[in-house]
Write an enzyme that holds these catalytic residues in place. Sequence first.
Site, PDB file in Angstrom:
ATOM      1  N   TYR A  81      28.245  19.353  53.896  1.00  0.00           N
ATOM      2  CA  TYR A  81      28.290  18.811  55.249  1.00  0.00           C
ATOM      3  C   TYR A  81      27.847  17.355  55.169  1.00  0.00           C
ATOM      4  O   TYR A  81      26.661  17.054  55.057  1.00  0.00           O
ATOM      5  CB  TYR A  81      27.384  19.617  56.186  1.00  0.00           C
ATOM      6  CG  TYR A  81      27.292  19.063  57.589  1.00  0.00           C
ATOM      7  CD1 TYR A  81      28.424  18.634  58.262  1.00  0.00           C
ATOM      8  CD2 TYR A  81      26.062  18.973  58.240  1.00  0.00           C
ATOM      9  CE1 TYR A  81      28.337  18.122  59.545  1.00  0.00           C
ATOM     10  CE2 TYR A  81      25.965  18.461  59.528  1.00  0.00           C
ATOM     11  CZ  TYR A  81      27.107  18.050  60.177  1.00  0.00           C
ATOM     12  OH  TYR A  81      27.026  17.530  61.442  1.00  0.00           O
ATOM     13  N   HIS A  84      35.519  21.957  65.530  1.00  0.00           N
ATOM     14  CA  HIS A  84      36.244  22.138  64.273  1.00  0.00           C
ATOM     15  C   HIS A  84      36.867  23.531  64.258  1.00  0.00           C
ATOM     16  O   HIS A  84      36.368  24.459  64.918  1.00  0.00           O
ATOM     17  CB  HIS A  84      35.307  22.025  63.075  1.00  0.00           C
ATOM     18  CG  HIS A  84      34.643  20.698  62.923  1.00  0.00           C
ATOM     19  ND1 HIS A  84      35.011  19.792  61.961  1.00  0.00           N
ATOM     20  CD2 HIS A  84      33.608  20.135  63.603  1.00  0.00           C
ATOM     21  CE1 HIS A  84      34.236  18.717  62.046  1.00  0.00           C
ATOM     22  NE2 HIS A  84      33.378  18.906  63.030  1.00  0.00           N
ATOM     23  N   ASP A 137      32.859  20.161  55.776  1.00  0.00           N
ATOM     24  CA  ASP A 137      33.077  19.105  56.754  1.00  0.00           C
ATOM     25  C   ASP A 137      32.623  17.811  56.095  1.00  0.00           C
ATOM     26  O   ASP A 137      31.435  17.506  56.065  1.00  0.00           O
ATOM     27  CB  ASP A 137      32.280  19.398  58.026  1.00  0.00           C
ATOM     28  CG  ASP A 137      32.371  18.268  59.043  1.00  0.00           C
ATOM     29  OD1 ASP A 137      33.169  17.336  58.832  1.00  0.00           O
ATOM     30  OD2 ASP A 137      31.635  18.316  60.046  1.00  0.00           O
TER      31      ASP A 137
END
Length: 269
Positions: A113, A260, A156
């Site tokens: 992330y 997302h 992500d």
Amino acid sequence: MRFTVTTWNINSVRLRIDQVLRFLAEEQPDVLCLQETKCPDDAFPLKALRGSGYEHVVFAGQKGYNGVAILSRHPLLGRDVMAFCERADARHISAVLGPEAGKAAGLVLHDFYVPAGGDVPDVGLNPKFAHKIDFLDALRAWGGRRVSGPAILVGDLNVAPLEHDVWSHKQLLDVVSHTPVETERLETLRGEAGWIDAARLLTPEPEKIYTWWSYRSPDWAAANKGRRLDHAWVSPDLAGTVRGVSVARHARGWERPSDHVPVTLALDL
């Protein structure tokens, strides 16, 4: 052997546990990697997730922000968490698939992330953006040493690197996530380390791919102003096994969704 790995920034695993369980029941990936779980380890909904058939779970959390987790239908060996930029943020976790995973045994899974970077793309004016650039530089320094043997990196990454990874390349060149200072860094670190961008391997530009749609849009579906922030990379020895990368766009329309959506990598091992 068909093997699937899904990555999903869930934007609070406790708030959206029903959505996670729904996705697992409907799609049944072999592995689900979550980001932005937003809960400390002692509050992670482990019982519910194991009850859905994913008995093997590793996670690293923080109260209210960050947080990563790997859920697997196959045994996982170990749990490794790396810290970047001398911060103990929960932004990375990795594990290795055990021998019971058949042809996937020994496969290393990395879940990342990357910091979002705030709204102002100026390292002098915005400490969050400066941290993001530092993080990408640290990831570059790490990446070239780690691609040895079968590995998958998902997460992500908070960068839409290519022209057709955003709804408007020209309009977003000075918007965080698509600025040249970010996109060039991400593509450089990926290329230097040898990672293969699985989505673009099968769906090259100029076809658009989006995995994120802003909460700020009053009608995200009609406007369709998306960005590809969520990625699935494979080590070079897995490039020939990639059979698909699917984006579960419909999940953006679920009640109280994450901004997302799940992205699933399929391999034939």
